[in-house]
Design a protein around this motif. Structure first.
Motif, PDB file in Angstrom:
ATOM      1  N   LEU A 164      -4.468   3.941   8.317  1.00  8.10           N
ATOM      2  CA  LEU A 164      -3.813   5.157   8.815  1.00  8.10           C
ATOM      3  C   LEU A 164      -2.650   4.761   9.691  1.00  8.10           C
ATOM      4  CD1 LEU A 164      -6.864   7.405   9.811  1.00  8.10           C
ATOM      5  CD2 LEU A 164      -5.625   7.345   7.665  1.00  8.10           C
ATOM      6  N   GLY A 165      -1.455   5.119   9.239  1.00  7.84           N
ATOM      7  CA  GLY A 165      -0.251   4.861  10.007  1.00  7.84           C
ATOM      8  C   GLY A 165       0.202   6.130  10.719  1.00  7.84           C
ATOM      9  N   ASP A 166       1.283   6.007  11.452  1.00  7.31           N
ATOM     10  CA  ASP A 166       1.859   7.121  12.211  1.00  7.31           C
ATOM     11  C   ASP A 166       3.341   7.203  11.868  1.00  7.31           C
ATOM     12  OD1 ASP A 166       2.943   8.847  14.115  1.00  7.31           O
ATOM     13  OD2 ASP A 166       1.843   7.974  15.782  1.00  7.31           O
ATOM     14  N   SER A 167       3.761   8.315  11.270  1.00  8.24           N
ATOM     15  CA  SER A 167       5.162   8.437  10.850  1.00  8.24           C
ATOM     16  C   SER A 167       6.123   8.411  12.038  1.00  8.24           C
ATOM     17  CB  SER A 167       5.370   9.711  10.030  1.00  8.24           C
ATOM     18  OG  SER A 167       5.179  10.860  10.830  1.00  8.24           O
ATOM     19  N   LYS A 168       5.639   8.728  13.239  1.00  6.58           N
ATOM     20  CA  LYS A 168       6.494   8.666  14.431  1.00  6.58           C
ATOM     21  C   LYS A 168       6.673   7.237  14.923  1.00  6.58           C
ATOM     22  CE  LYS A 168       5.531  13.111  16.571  1.00  6.58           C
ATOM     23  NZ  LYS A 168       5.018  13.731  17.798  1.00  6.58           N
ATOM     24  N   ARG A 169       5.753   6.369  14.544  1.00  2.00           N
ATOM     25  CA  ARG A 169       5.797   4.968  14.968  1.00  2.00           C
ATOM     26  C   ARG A 169       5.640   4.066  13.747  1.00  2.00           C
ATOM     27  NH1 ARG A 169       1.828   3.439  19.195  1.00  2.00           N
ATOM     28  NH2 ARG A 169       3.310   1.763  19.453  1.00  2.00           N
ATOM     29  N   PRO A 170       6.635   4.065  12.859  1.00  2.00           N
ATOM     30  CA  PRO A 170       6.499   3.318  11.606  1.00  2.00           C
ATOM     31  C   PRO A 170       6.373   1.804  11.799  1.00  2.00           C
ATOM     32  CG  PRO A 170       8.721   4.154  11.865  1.00  2.00           C
ATOM     33  CD  PRO A 170       7.903   4.756  12.965  1.00  2.00           C
ATOM     34  N   ALA A 208       0.852  -1.196   0.000  1.00  2.70           N
ATOM     35  CA  ALA A 208       0.000   0.000   0.000  1.00  2.70           C
ATOM     36  C   ALA A 208       0.884   1.242   0.000  1.00  2.70           C
ATOM     37  CB  ALA A 208      -0.917   0.000   1.223  1.00  2.70           C
ATOM     38  N   SER A 209       0.444   2.269  -0.679  1.00  2.00           N
ATOM     39  CA  SER A 209       1.203   3.505  -0.783  1.00  2.00           C
ATOM     40  C   SER A 209       0.747   4.495   0.300  1.00  2.00           C
ATOM     41  CB  SER A 209       1.006   4.109  -2.176  1.00  2.00           C
ATOM     42  OG  SER A 209       1.729   5.310  -2.293  1.00  2.00           O
ATOM     43  N   PHE A 210       1.509   4.584   1.367  1.00  4.15           N
ATOM     44  CA  PHE A 210       1.188   5.495   2.458  1.00  4.15           C
ATOM     45  C   PHE A 210       1.752   6.875   2.142  1.00  4.15           C
ATOM     46  CE2 PHE A 210       0.603   1.442   4.418  1.00  4.15           C
ATOM     47  CZ  PHE A 210      -0.400   1.648   5.347  1.00  4.15           C
ATOM     48  N   GLU A 211       0.928   7.895   2.325  1.00  3.03           N
ATOM     49  CA  GLU A 211       1.295   9.280   2.033  1.00  3.03           C
ATOM     50  C   GLU A 211       1.250  10.096   3.316  1.00  3.03           C
ATOM     51  OE1 GLU A 211       2.159  10.250  -1.026  1.00  3.03           O
ATOM     52  OE2 GLU A 211       1.659   8.317  -1.937  1.00  3.03           O
ATOM     53  N   LYS A 212       2.139  11.060   3.447  1.00  4.98           N
ATOM     54  CA  LYS A 212       2.074  11.957   4.603  1.00  4.98           C
ATOM     55  C   LYS A 212       0.907  12.913   4.419  1.00  4.98           C
ATOM     56  CE  LYS A 212       6.726  11.793   6.323  1.00  4.98           C
ATOM     57  NZ  LYS A 212       7.871  12.553   6.785  1.00  4.98           N
ATOM     58  N   ALA A 213       0.084  13.027   5.441  1.00  4.28           N
ATOM     59  CA  ALA A 213      -1.106  13.889   5.383  1.00  4.28           C
ATOM     60  C   ALA A 213      -0.917  15.031   6.370  1.00  4.28           C
ATOM     61  CB  ALA A 213      -2.355  13.083   5.703  1.00  4.28           C
ATOM     62  N   CYS A 214      -0.070  15.951   6.013  1.00  8.02           N
ATOM     63  CA  CYS A 214       0.255  17.062   6.902  1.00  8.02           C
ATOM     64  C   CYS A 214      -0.711  18.223   6.693  1.00  8.02           C
ATOM     65  CB  CYS A 214       1.671  17.562   6.643  1.00  8.02           C
ATOM     66  SG  CYS A 214       2.916  16.305   6.951  1.00  8.02           S
ATOM     67  N   THR A 218       7.128  18.993  10.966  1.00  8.80           N
ATOM     68  CA  THR A 218       8.310  18.949  11.814  1.00  8.80           C
ATOM     69  C   THR A 218       8.210  17.878  12.878  1.00  8.80           C
ATOM     70  OG1 THR A 218       7.364  20.623  13.276  1.00  8.80           O
ATOM     71  CG2 THR A 218       8.802  21.406  11.499  1.00  8.80           C
ATOM     72  N   GLU A 219       7.014  17.477  13.241  1.00  7.38           N
ATOM     73  CA  GLU A 219       6.811  16.517  14.327  1.00  7.38           C
ATOM     74  C   GLU A 219       6.442  15.127  13.840  1.00  7.38           C
ATOM     75  OE1 GLU A 219       7.224  16.836  17.682  1.00  7.38           O
ATOM     76  OE2 GLU A 219       8.191  18.691  17.114  1.00  7.38           O
ATOM     77  N   GLY A 220       5.877  15.014  12.702  1.00  2.18           N
ATOM     78  CA  GLY A 220       5.400  13.735  12.204  1.00  2.18           C
ATOM     79  C   GLY A 220       4.006  13.894  11.662  1.00  2.18           C
ATOM     80  N   CYS A 221       3.540  12.877  11.003  1.00  5.04           N
ATOM     81  CA  CYS A 221       2.250  12.979  10.323  1.00  5.04           C
ATOM     82  C   CYS A 221       1.500  11.664  10.376  1.00  5.04           C
ATOM     83  CB  CYS A 221       2.464  13.313   8.849  1.00  5.04           C
ATOM     84  SG  CYS A 221       3.218  14.894   8.552  1.00  5.04           S
ATOM     85  N   VAL A 222       0.198  11.777  10.169  1.00  2.00           N
ATOM     86  CA  VAL A 222      -0.618  10.612   9.891  1.00  2.00           C
ATOM     87  C   VAL A 222      -0.289  10.212   8.458  1.00  2.00           C
ATOM     88  CG1 VAL A 222      -2.986   9.850   9.480  1.00  2.00           C
ATOM     89  CG2 VAL A 222      -2.456  11.265  11.459  1.00  2.00           C
ATOM     90  N   THR A 223      -0.214   8.917   8.213  1.00  2.00           N
ATOM     91  CA  THR A 223       0.098   8.434   6.878  1.00  2.00           C
ATOM     92  C   THR A 223      -1.035   7.532   6.387  1.00  2.00           C
ATOM     93  OG1 THR A 223       1.385   6.624   7.837  1.00  2.00           O
ATOM     94  CG2 THR A 223       2.606   8.597   7.171  1.00  2.00           C
ATOM     95  N   PRO A 224      -1.978   8.092   5.623  1.00  2.00           N
ATOM     96  CA  PRO A 224      -3.079   7.282   5.107  1.00  2.00           C
ATOM     97  C   PRO A 224      -2.715   6.565   3.810  1.00  2.00           C
ATOM     98  CG  PRO A 224      -3.438   9.575   4.574  1.00  2.00           C
ATOM     99  CD  PRO A 224      -2.170   9.512   5.365  1.00  2.00           C
ATOM    100  N   ALA A 225      -3.381   5.430   3.591  1.00  2.00           N
ATOM    101  CA  ALA A 225      -3.252   4.687   2.339  1.00  2.00           C
ATOM    102  C   ALA A 225      -4.599   4.052   2.026  1.00  2.00           C
ATOM    103  CB  ALA A 225      -2.191   3.609   2.450  1.00  2.00           C
ATOM    104  N   ARG A 226      -4.981   4.095   0.788  1.00  6.21           N
ATOM    105  CA  ARG A 226      -6.208   3.423   0.368  1.00  6.21           C
ATOM    106  C   ARG A 226      -5.900   1.941   0.247  1.00  6.21           C
ATOM    107  NH1 ARG A 226     -10.345   5.556  -4.053  1.00  6.21           N
ATOM    108  NH2 ARG A 226     -11.934   3.994  -3.686  1.00  6.21           N
ATOM    109  N   ILE A 227      -6.719   1.092   0.890  1.00  5.63           N
ATOM    110  CA  ILE A 227      -6.443  -0.342   0.872  1.00  5.63           C
ATOM    111  C   ILE A 227      -7.532  -1.151   0.178  1.00  5.63           C
ATOM    112  CG2 ILE A 227      -4.875  -0.300   2.837  1.00  5.63           C
ATOM    113  CD1 ILE A 227      -7.206  -1.278   4.603  1.00  5.63           C
TER     114      ILE A 227
END
Length: 74
Positions: free
Chosen positions: A42-48, A15-21, A26-35
Motif C-alpha cells: 500500500l503506497g500513498d499518492s501524496k508521498r510517492p 508492481a501495478s499500483f492502482e488508486k483506491a479512491c 482531490t486530495e490523494g489516495c492509497v495505492t494498493p498493488a498485489r505483490i
C-alpha cells in the motif's frame, strides 16, 4: 508474515499500483498493488517516494480493507 516470508523481501519492482479512491479524488489516495498470492503493498499518492507498507490479505481483511472493492483481484 506470510508462511514465514518477510513481506519486505518480496520484489515490488514493476508492481501495478492502482488508486483506491472511495470518492472524488482531490486530495490523494492509497495505492494498493498485489505483490504475491497473499500479499499487498500500500503506497500513498501524496508521498510517492515513500516505501509502500506491506500486508497480507488476512491483515487487510482484519482492517476492513477489501482490494476487490477497488477493482483489484484477490
Amino acid at each position: 508474515m506470510l508462511n514465514g516470508t518477510d513481506l519486505y523481501a518480496l520484489d515490488i519492482h514493476g508492481a501495478s499500483f492502482e488508486k483506491a479512491c472511495g470518492g472524488p479524488c482531490t486530495e490523494g489516495c492509497v495505492t494498493p498493488a498485489r505483490i504475491s498470492d497473499d500479499a499487498w503493498a500500500l503506497g500513498d499518492s501524496k508521498r510517492p517516494d515513500a516505501q509502500p507498507l506491506r500486508f497480507t490479505t488476512e491483515e487487510l481483511d482484519t482492517a476492513g480493507i477489501d482490494p476487490t472493492r477497488f477493482g483489484l483481484n484477490v
